[in-house]
Scaffold this motif. Structure first.
Motif, PDB file in Angstrom:
ATOM      1  N   LEU A 518     -11.399   8.673  -4.455  1.00 19.22           N
ATOM      2  CA  LEU A 518     -11.399   9.594  -2.533  1.00 19.22           C
ATOM      3  C   LEU A 518     -11.103   8.088  -1.687  1.00 19.22           C
ATOM      4  N   ALA A 519     -11.110   6.504  -2.499  1.00 20.15           N
ATOM      5  CA  ALA A 519     -11.674   5.554  -1.672  1.00 20.15           C
ATOM      6  C   ALA A 519     -10.028   4.584  -1.574  1.00 20.15           C
ATOM      7  N   GLU A 520      -9.427   5.690  -2.725  1.00 17.46           N
ATOM      8  CA  GLU A 520      -8.008   5.031  -2.709  1.00 17.46           C
ATOM      9  C   GLU A 520      -7.399   5.393  -2.216  1.00 17.46           C
ATOM     10  N   GLN A 521      -7.362   6.870  -2.078  1.00 12.49           N
ATOM     11  CA  GLN A 521      -6.240   7.824  -1.688  1.00 12.49           C
ATOM     12  C   GLN A 521      -6.593   7.775   0.248  1.00 12.49           C
ATOM     13  N   LEU A 522      -7.657   7.303   0.483  1.00 16.32           N
ATOM     14  CA  LEU A 522      -8.207   7.195   2.074  1.00 16.32           C
ATOM     15  C   LEU A 522      -7.526   5.263   2.486  1.00 16.32           C
ATOM     16  N   LYS A 523      -7.768   4.889   1.067  1.00 14.47           N
ATOM     17  CA  LYS A 523      -7.207   3.521   2.032  1.00 14.47           C
ATOM     18  C   LYS A 523      -5.332   3.179   1.693  1.00 14.47           C
ATOM     19  N   GLU A 524      -4.966   4.112   0.682  1.00 15.42           N
ATOM     20  CA  GLU A 524      -3.266   4.573   1.686  1.00 15.42           C
ATOM     21  C   GLU A 524      -2.928   5.034   3.041  1.00 15.42           C
ATOM     22  N   SER A 525      -3.893   6.197   2.920  1.00 19.04           N
ATOM     23  CA  SER A 525      -4.016   6.600   4.068  1.00 19.04           C
ATOM     24  C   SER A 525      -3.723   5.712   5.938  1.00 19.04           C
ATOM     25  N   GLU A 526      -4.953   4.323   5.037  1.00 17.10           N
ATOM     26  CA  GLU A 526      -5.153   3.718   6.462  1.00 17.10           C
ATOM     27  C   GLU A 526      -3.796   2.984   6.415  1.00 17.10           C
ATOM     28  N   VAL A 527      -2.516   2.557   5.443  1.00 13.14           N
ATOM     29  CA  VAL A 527      -1.794   1.884   4.957  1.00 13.14           C
ATOM     30  C   VAL A 527      -0.733   2.451   5.780  1.00 13.14           C
ATOM     31  N   SER A 528      -0.138   3.818   5.550  1.00 13.48           N
ATOM     32  CA  SER A 528       0.526   4.283   6.757  1.00 13.48           C
ATOM     33  C   SER A 528       0.435   4.858   7.977  1.00 13.48           C
ATOM     34  N   PHE A 529      -1.140   4.707   8.472  1.00 13.99           N
ATOM     35  CA  PHE A 529      -1.558   5.085   9.630  1.00 13.99           C
ATOM     36  C   PHE A 529      -1.056   3.633  10.658  1.00 13.99           C
ATOM     37  N   ARG A 530      -1.162   2.952   9.847  1.00 14.78           N
ATOM     38  CA  ARG A 530      -1.066   1.023  10.107  1.00 14.78           C
ATOM     39  C   ARG A 530       0.282   1.052  10.370  1.00 14.78           C
ATOM     40  N   SER A 531       0.733   1.854   9.434  1.00 14.36           N
ATOM     41  CA  SER A 531       2.450   1.819   9.860  1.00 14.36           C
ATOM     42  C   SER A 531       3.336   2.651  10.313  1.00 14.36           C
ATOM     43  N   TYR A 532       2.768   2.920  11.782  1.00 16.13           N
ATOM     44  CA  TYR A 532       2.475   4.136  12.374  1.00 16.13           C
ATOM     45  C   TYR A 532       3.086   5.498  11.286  1.00 16.13           C
ATOM     46  N   ASP A 533       3.114   5.415  10.563  1.00 17.47           N
ATOM     47  CA  ASP A 533       4.044   7.067   9.604  1.00 17.47           C
ATOM     48  C   ASP A 533       2.056   7.770  10.196  1.00 17.47           C
ATOM     49  N   TYR A 534       2.662   8.547  11.625  1.00 19.08           N
ATOM     50  CA  TYR A 534       0.625   9.735  11.464  1.00 19.08           C
ATOM     51  C   TYR A 534       0.789  10.333  10.310  1.00 19.08           C
ATOM     52  N   SER A 535       2.454  11.729  10.520  1.00 21.85           N
ATOM     53  CA  SER A 535       2.774  12.779   9.630  1.00 21.85           C
ATOM     54  C   SER A 535       2.197  12.241   7.609  1.00 21.85           C
ATOM     55  N   LEU A 536       2.411  11.225   7.378  1.00 24.25           N
ATOM     56  CA  LEU A 536       2.330  10.967   6.146  1.00 24.25           C
ATOM     57  C   LEU A 536       0.947  10.539   5.793  1.00 24.25           C
ATOM     58  N   SER A 537       0.089   9.601   6.749  1.00 18.52           N
ATOM     59  CA  SER A 537      -0.774   9.422   6.945  1.00 18.52           C
ATOM     60  C   SER A 537      -1.971  10.607   6.893  1.00 18.52           C
ATOM     61  N   LEU A 538      -1.648  11.593   7.852  1.00 15.48           N
ATOM     62  CA  LEU A 538      -2.380  12.735   7.970  1.00 15.48           C
ATOM     63  C   LEU A 538      -2.109  13.534   6.887  1.00 15.48           C
ATOM     64  N   GLU A 539      -1.285  13.763   5.655  1.00 11.43           N
ATOM     65  CA  GLU A 539      -1.156  14.619   4.744  1.00 11.43           C
ATOM     66  C   GLU A 539      -1.662  13.878   3.739  1.00 11.43           C
ATOM     67  N   GLN A 540      -1.537  12.355   3.128  1.00  9.68           N
ATOM     68  CA  GLN A 540      -2.585  11.844   1.901  1.00  9.68           C
ATOM     69  C   GLN A 540      -4.116  12.331   2.486  1.00  9.68           C
ATOM     70  N   ALA A 541      -4.199  11.559   3.578  1.00 12.79           N
ATOM     71  CA  ALA A 541      -6.182  12.263   4.319  1.00 12.79           C
ATOM     72  C   ALA A 541      -6.527  13.593   4.047  1.00 12.79           C
ATOM     73  N   ALA A 542      -5.665  14.404   3.703  1.00 10.87           N
ATOM     74  CA  ALA A 542      -5.750  15.816   3.837  1.00 10.87           C
ATOM     75  C   ALA A 542      -6.057  16.488   3.010  1.00 10.87           C
ATOM     76  N   THR A 543      -5.145  15.969   1.826  1.00  9.04           N
ATOM     77  CA  THR A 543      -5.301  16.228   0.189  1.00  9.04           C
ATOM     78  C   THR A 543      -6.390  15.330  -0.195  1.00  9.04           C
ATOM     79  N   ALA A 544      -6.889  14.241   0.133  1.00 10.27           N
ATOM     80  CA  ALA A 544      -7.419  13.436  -0.452  1.00 10.27           C
ATOM     81  C   ALA A 544      -8.833  14.447  -0.199  1.00 10.27           C
TER      82      ALA A 544
END
Length: 563
Positions: A518-544
């Motif tokens: 989960l920690a790794e998945q949330l980290k990936e979501s944070e990376v997407s978030f800081r890259s301004y890809d909020y849609s992908l970040s939401l999908e990654q965090a929600a799946t995790a």
């Protein structure tokens, strides 16, 4: 052995019992038929014929009576003795146990008796009809004489109503009198059937006479009074209208009046001969022709009134419409300096002007012909009504063109107001994004905003052209509205996604130290978030988080909605 003997005895007993039963049945049927034979012999046919014999008979009646007597004699002397012999045969066959043969004879006897009964029924029915015919003839003659007397009295009392037809009616009454004498003569001679036929003819002739007596006065009145008066009225009206200036050449009044008068003379001749069938039918056609003449003259009068009331009105309407279109022409020239007008719309306006000109020519031509007394008023009326229809149609087309011109200005104002409003909407969207404190703006969102600003800019530029092309402007405006709406929707989705991602990551932090995946998945979501890809970040965090705690996403969304 005992069983066989017992079987033989049983068969013998059954045979004896059956034979006794069949003999009894056959004797019963023989007795029934014999009783019918005796009943037929005792029928009072001879007594019934004696009633007729007392009548004085000749001709058809006498021939009929002789046939009845001969047929009855054959029944008594031939048919019934034949039945008697057959009954003896049937009885003999029965005694000898020849039941099938006995049955055949009995069926033959039954058919012979049926034929005899049918013959007797026919004789009695014809006897009854003859006796009744003699009596009915006497009653009919009395009734017909009463009718005849009433007809004769009516002719004497109302002879003045029948004109010259009275002589023929009297002659026909004389002929009816002869028919009565003929009926009396053949009745006295005893030919009642011929008398009945003669009475049927007499009845028909009396009915025809009554019909003539009823119709003749009315037909004479119509031929000598009512219709001639109508013809005189029509002819006088025709002459008077002609003197007043009506053009009536298309209505053959004089020819038709003369033709009807000639026809009436022929009808009167037929009435005097009492040949009224063709007269009744002919007068109906004559009345229809007279009604047609009345209608045609009346239409001319009504058309004259219509012309008097509407001629000036039609002229004023054409003049008014022409003035309005002239004003519209000037307005169109002015509008063309400001707006681009479609060639089809200009062509419509020119067509309106051309049609008004043609309408003016038609009106002038019909009025001139009317004033020169070249046309009937009904024709003039039709032309004026056609002109009125044309005026109404052109007025509607003209109003539609004027409305189109007015809408150009309305469309321009609406386009300017709408573009200004949408420009403000874009500024509001920008402030909304700034207040949301999201890390940055995705490239896809920037592309949409760029397209939206470009669409608005095209509308602004198009509004600066002279003359304005409102068709093109409205098309660009519709596209710009679509782009602004898309930008607004995308802005709300982007901010909502970014906010929801933050909440999901915060919610998932409680499991982070315990779950490496989960920690790794949330980290990936944070990376997407800081890259301004909020849609992908939401999908990654929600799946995790859903893998650890199913339903967590819905739970968080409900919490946010409650706030």
């Amino acid at each position: 052995m005992d069983i066989l003997l017992y079987g033989i005895i049983s068969i013998i007993l059954i045979t004896i019992i059956f034979s006794i039963y069949m003999r009894k049945k056959m004797y019963k049927e023989i007795d029934r038929l014999d009783a019918i034979k005796i009943e037929i012999m005792n029928r009072p046919v001879t007594d019934e014929m004696s009633k007729v014999k007392d009548l004085h008979m000749t001709g058809q009646t006498e021939e009929l009576f002789e046939r009845w007597r001969k047929e009855w004699d054959e029944i008594i002397t031939l048919h019934l003795p034949n039945v008697e012999e057959l009954l003896f045969d049937a009885e003999e066959y029965t005694d000898k146990y020849r039941f099938n043969k006995s049955k055949e004879v009995l069926l033959k006897i039954d058919q012979l008796i049926r034929d005899v009964e049918d013959n007797i029924a026919t004789i009695l029915k014809e006897l009854e009809e003859l006796v009744g015919s003699e009596e009915q003839n006497r009653l009919d003659v009395e009734e017909f004489r009463t009718i005849f007397k009433n007809i004769k009295k009516d002719l004497l009392a109302r002879r003045h109503l029948y004109g010259k037809a009275e002589t023929n009616l009297e002659n026909q009454l004389d002929e009816l009198e002869k028919e009565f004498l003929h009926v009396d003569e053949i009745t006295a001679n005893g030919d009642y059937l011929e008398a009945k036929e003669a009475l049927i003819d007499l009845s028909n002739n009396l009915q025809e006479m009554q019909s003539k007596m009823e119709q003749l006065p009315q037909l004479l009145t119509e031929c000598q009074g009512t219709i001639p008066n109508q013809l005189e009225e029509i002819h006088s009206g025709y002459l008077e209208m002609s003197e007043q200036g009506y053009k009536l050449d298309h209505i053959p009044v004089e020819i038709e009046v003369e033709r009807i008068r000639t026809q009436l003379s022929k009808y009167i001749d037929l009435i005097e001969k009492t040949e009224i069938h063709d007269v009744s039918k002919g007068l109906e056609e004559t009345k229809e022709n007279i009604e047609t003449l009345y209608d045609l003259l009346e239409k001319e009068v009504l058309a004259h009134h219509f012309i008097n009331h509407n001629q000036h009105n039609v002229s004023e309407l054409i003049r008014s419409l022409k003035e309005e279109t002239n004003e519209t022409r000037e307005e169109t020239l002015f509008v063309q300096q400001l707006y681009h007008l479609d060639e089809e719309e200009i062509a419509k306006y020119h067509n309106i002007e051309n049609q008004i000109g043609q309408l003016q020519k038609r009106y002038t031509a019909i009025v001139n012909k009317k004033d020169e007394e070249q046309l009937a008023y009904t024709i003039v009326r039709e032309e004026l009504e056609s002109c009125l229809e044309g005026i109404n149609d052109l007025t509607e087309q003209h109003e539609q063109f004027k409305e189109m011109l007015q809408n150009l200005r309305k469309d321009e104002l609406f386009a300017r107001e709408k573009t200004t409003e949408m420009k403000k909407q874009l500024m509001e969207l920008k402030r909304k994004v700034q207040k949301s404190n999201i890390p940055g703006i995705p490239a896809s969102y920037q592309a949409v905003l760029s397209e939206t600003r470009n669409a608005l800019e095209q509308v602004f530029l198009k509004l600066e052209e002279k003359p304005l092309d409102m068709v093109a402007i409205n098309q660009l405006l519709a596209k710009a509205v679509e782009q602004v709406n898309a930008s607004s929707t995308m802005t709300d989705e982007m901010i909502e996604q970014a906010y929801l991602v933050e909440k999901l990551i915060q919610y998932g932090n409680r499991y982070r130290s315990k779950n490496k995946k989960l920690a790794e998945q949330l980290k990936e979501s944070e990376v997407s978030f800081r890259s301004y890809d909020y849609s992908l970040s939401l999908e990654q965090a929600a799946t995790a988080i859903e893998e650890i705690e199913p339903g967590a996403l819905s739970k968080i969304e409900e919490m946010l909605e409650d706030k």
